[in-house]
Scaffold this active site. Structure first.
Site, PDB file in Angstrom:
ATOM      1  N   ASP A  22      30.386  22.431  40.432  1.00 34.80           N
ATOM      2  CA  ASP A  22      30.355  23.817  40.887  1.00 34.80           C
ATOM      3  C   ASP A  22      29.711  23.883  42.261  1.00 34.80           C
ATOM      4  OD1 ASP A  22      27.938  23.045  39.538  1.00 34.80           O
ATOM      5  OD2 ASP A  22      27.275  25.126  39.603  1.00 34.80           O
ATOM      6  N   HIS A  24      24.563  24.119  50.696  1.00 37.63           N
ATOM      7  CA  HIS A  24      24.307  25.550  50.443  1.00 37.63           C
ATOM      8  C   HIS A  24      24.494  26.408  51.693  1.00 37.63           C
ATOM      9  CE1 HIS A  24      21.754  25.177  46.499  1.00 37.63           C
ATOM     10  NE2 HIS A  24      22.730  24.277  46.551  1.00 37.63           N
ATOM     11  N   ASP A  29      27.694  18.536  48.273  1.00 40.44           N
ATOM     12  CA  ASP A  29      26.959  19.081  47.128  1.00 40.44           C
ATOM     13  C   ASP A  29      27.933  19.707  46.136  1.00 40.44           C
ATOM     14  OD1 ASP A  29      24.953  20.033  45.478  1.00 40.44           O
ATOM     15  OD2 ASP A  29      24.545  21.803  46.695  1.00 40.44           O
ATOM     16  N   HIS A  49      27.524  17.410  39.451  1.00 40.75           N
ATOM     17  CA  HIS A  49      28.026  18.759  39.154  1.00 40.75           C
ATOM     18  C   HIS A  49      29.191  19.083  40.080  1.00 40.75           C
ATOM     19  CE1 HIS A  49      26.246  21.006  42.631  1.00 40.75           C
ATOM     20  NE2 HIS A  49      25.297  20.099  42.558  1.00 40.75           N
ATOM     21  N   GLU A  77      25.562  23.983  37.554  1.00 46.03           N
ATOM     22  CA  GLU A  77      24.278  23.577  38.139  1.00 46.03           C
ATOM     23  C   GLU A  77      23.732  24.629  39.093  1.00 46.03           C
ATOM     24  OE1 GLU A  77      21.465  21.721  40.994  1.00 46.03           O
ATOM     25  OE2 GLU A  77      23.412  22.620  41.440  1.00 46.03           O
ATOM     26  N   GLU A  78      24.609  25.196  39.923  1.00 45.89           N
ATOM     27  CA  GLU A  78      24.154  26.175  40.908  1.00 45.89           C
ATOM     28  C   GLU A  78      23.721  27.488  40.256  1.00 45.89           C
ATOM     29  OE1 GLU A  78      23.612  25.094  43.690  1.00 45.89           O
ATOM     30  OE2 GLU A  78      25.104  23.643  44.331  1.00 45.89           O
ATOM     31  N   ASP A 123      22.411  13.859  44.162  1.00 47.85           N
ATOM     32  CA  ASP A 123      22.549  15.296  44.426  1.00 47.85           C
ATOM     33  C   ASP A 123      21.514  15.773  45.436  1.00 47.85           C
ATOM     34  OD1 ASP A 123      23.583  17.853  44.187  1.00 47.85           O
ATOM     35  OD2 ASP A 123      22.360  18.368  42.451  1.00 47.85           O
TER      36      ASP A 123
END
Length: 492
Positions: free
Chosen positions: A109, A453, A140, A107, A174-175, A203
């Site tokens: 995003d 994150h 990520d 991903h 995804e997020e 991931d």
């Protein structure tokens, strides 16, 4: 240790990757510079997401891939506005029926990030400090996606035959819950995925800072809300305190009934579904390289509930856990407001392990909370709701691609990988496995301290470059094993 396959080819590939690592880092810098935040529903950020997906599509076309950017329409937001959903990229490179076909999921995003959140550098300017590449999305998941592309491009640059057919499925939401991805996978089951033999996801992270790992399972997740309501308006505690059942007192009692101080879940029957922990698993945990003191120090926790590596890993991966996340409707600002909330909403979740199912857990939790609430003889109303129910995922670690990945790790890093599980929930692994019925593997590249994150997210240059080599070696190993060559006895 197994002898490296195709040693002459590998040497050329690895040498090329080393010589071009600054170029690979520069590409990551260009990707990190795009604020592809899917979490905040803002038109400007959606434009950035579309720009990110277009850049990735162009990158794949330049590799010679056939690329399809699947239009997903728009997304209705709770406030009534409609925002365009970024496309999902489906790309294919090679269709030789004699070669295995491997599909890479990633991903593009990211989570929100601002320098004032506590970043030491601009989150959207990739900054290298002591071999660490800081930037939102570095680990990520833009770094691992590019590492896979780097591996493919190295074969192309050296005019080496790519030993596998490669497919890509890259998303930009995804997020934000992977909007529309599951429906797309269902729709493409007999088309895009029909010729796929293996699916790889990169991931998540290693368990340590230096030793690579393979992930063979994740926990599921059931997310609950429990509402206690007397009325819509709040009360003055001087006027009403002592003459009614206070919703907050009811809610605190309900939440307090869920788990004890040792982390044991108090919901009756919750452990009954849990798959027994095998002797093989126990041996696996014993062999995992984990420095408890370092882990505790890096976590900035005074003490964990368990004193041994085996106990900690077992409770992190193979036992369900219950976490209380927050309360809506309560006064949580500075000051001394003497209010009695008229309605409060508690939030908690249970991480599921193999053999546990969300529907059974939902029934057990609801019955437990109803029984506790009944004993309080409260005049308030209570409502329990499970807003998310995701199953755990388990891989076949004796399958071909896990064998190939292990051998590739041995070749690149010179060690046998830790076989780890992930205490969190990564729904896409279970979605791919259930819908496509293909072999799914999670092959992480990032170190445990990458801070996905979080503020100051990073990927080490070493992980990024060695990860590119790992994927190149994996292609060769997968081709070798898929063709039917024997795996040496005791290789796994």
């Amino acid at each position: 240790m197994l002898s490296p396959p195709h040693s002459g080819t590998l040497e050329k590939l690895f040498q090329y990757i080393d010589l071009h690592q600054d170029e690979f880092v520069q590409t990551l810098k260009e990707w990190v510079a795009i604020e592809s935040d899917s979490v905040q529903p803002m038109p400007r950020l959606r434009q950035e997401l579309f720009r990110m997906m277009a850049l990735a599509a162009d990158k794949l076309r330049n590799l010679g891939a056939r690329v399809d950017s699947v239009d997903l329409g728009s997304q209705q937001m709770p406030d009534g506005q409609s925002l365009p959903t970024p496309p999902i990229i489906l790309a294919e490179l090679g269709n030789d029926p004699k070669k295995p076909s491997v599909c890479f999921y990633g991903h593009l995003d990211v989570q929100p990030a601002q320098k004032e959140d506590g970043w030491l550098t601009d989150p959207y300017t990739l900054t290298e400090v002591d071999g660490k590449l800081y930037g939102r999305g570095a680990t990520d998941n833009k770094g691992p996606v590019l590492a896979w592309i780097n591996a493919v491009s190295t074969f192309r640059a050296l005019q080496q035959d790519l030993p596998v057919n490669v497919k890509f499925i890259l998303e930009g939401m995804e997020e934000a819950g992977s909007v529309a991805l599951e429906e797309l996978v269902k729709r493409e089951k007999d088309n895009f995925f029909s010729g796929v033999d293996y699916i790889v996801i990169s991931d998540n992270l290693w368990l340590s800072q230096k030793k690579p790992a393979l992930t063979c399972g994740t926990r599921g997740n059931c997310y609950f809300t429990v509402e206690v309501k007397c009325r819509d308006q709040d009360f003055h505690s001087g006027t009403f305190g002592g003459i009614l059942n206070e919703p907050m007192a009811d809610l605190v009692a309900l939440l307090g009934s869920l788990v004890d101080s040792s982390g044991h879940i108090l919901v009756p029957g919750i452990y009954d579904q849990m798959a027994p922990i095998t002797e093989e698993e126990k041996t696996m945990y014993e062999n995992i390289d984990l420095d408890l003191e370092e882990y505790q120090k890096s976590s900035r926790v005074e003490r964990f509930l368990f004193d041994t590596k085996e106990e900690l890993l077992t409770h992190l991966w193979r036992y369900p856990s219950l976490s209380i996340h927050g309360i809506e409707g309560a006064f949580d600002e500075p000051g001394t407001k003497t209010v009695i909330p008229g309605r409060v909403l508690g939030k908690f979740s249970i991480r599921l392990v193999p053999h546990m199912t969300p529907s059974v857990v939902e029934t057990q939790v609801t019955q437990h909370l109803e029984a506790v609430f009944s004993k309080r003889n409260s005049f308030n109303k209570m409502a329990v709701s499970m807003v998310l129910g995701l199953q755990p995922w388990t891989a076949n670690i004796n399958g071909t691609q896990y064998l190939a990945a292990r051998r590739a790790i041995q070749t690149v890093f010179g060690v046998d990988p830790d076989m780890i599980q992930d205490g969190s929930t990564i729904p896409i692994a279970k979605i791919f496995q259930d819908i496509t019925q293909k072999s799914v593997m999670m092959l992480p590249l990032g170190a445990v301290d990458d801070g996905e994150h979080s503020q100051n997210e990073k990927i080490n240059r070493w992980n990024y470059i060695q990860g590119s080599k790992l994927f190149a070696a994996f292609f060769l190993e997968l081709s070798k094993l898929h063709s039917g060559q024997q795996v040496p006895s005791g290789a796994f």
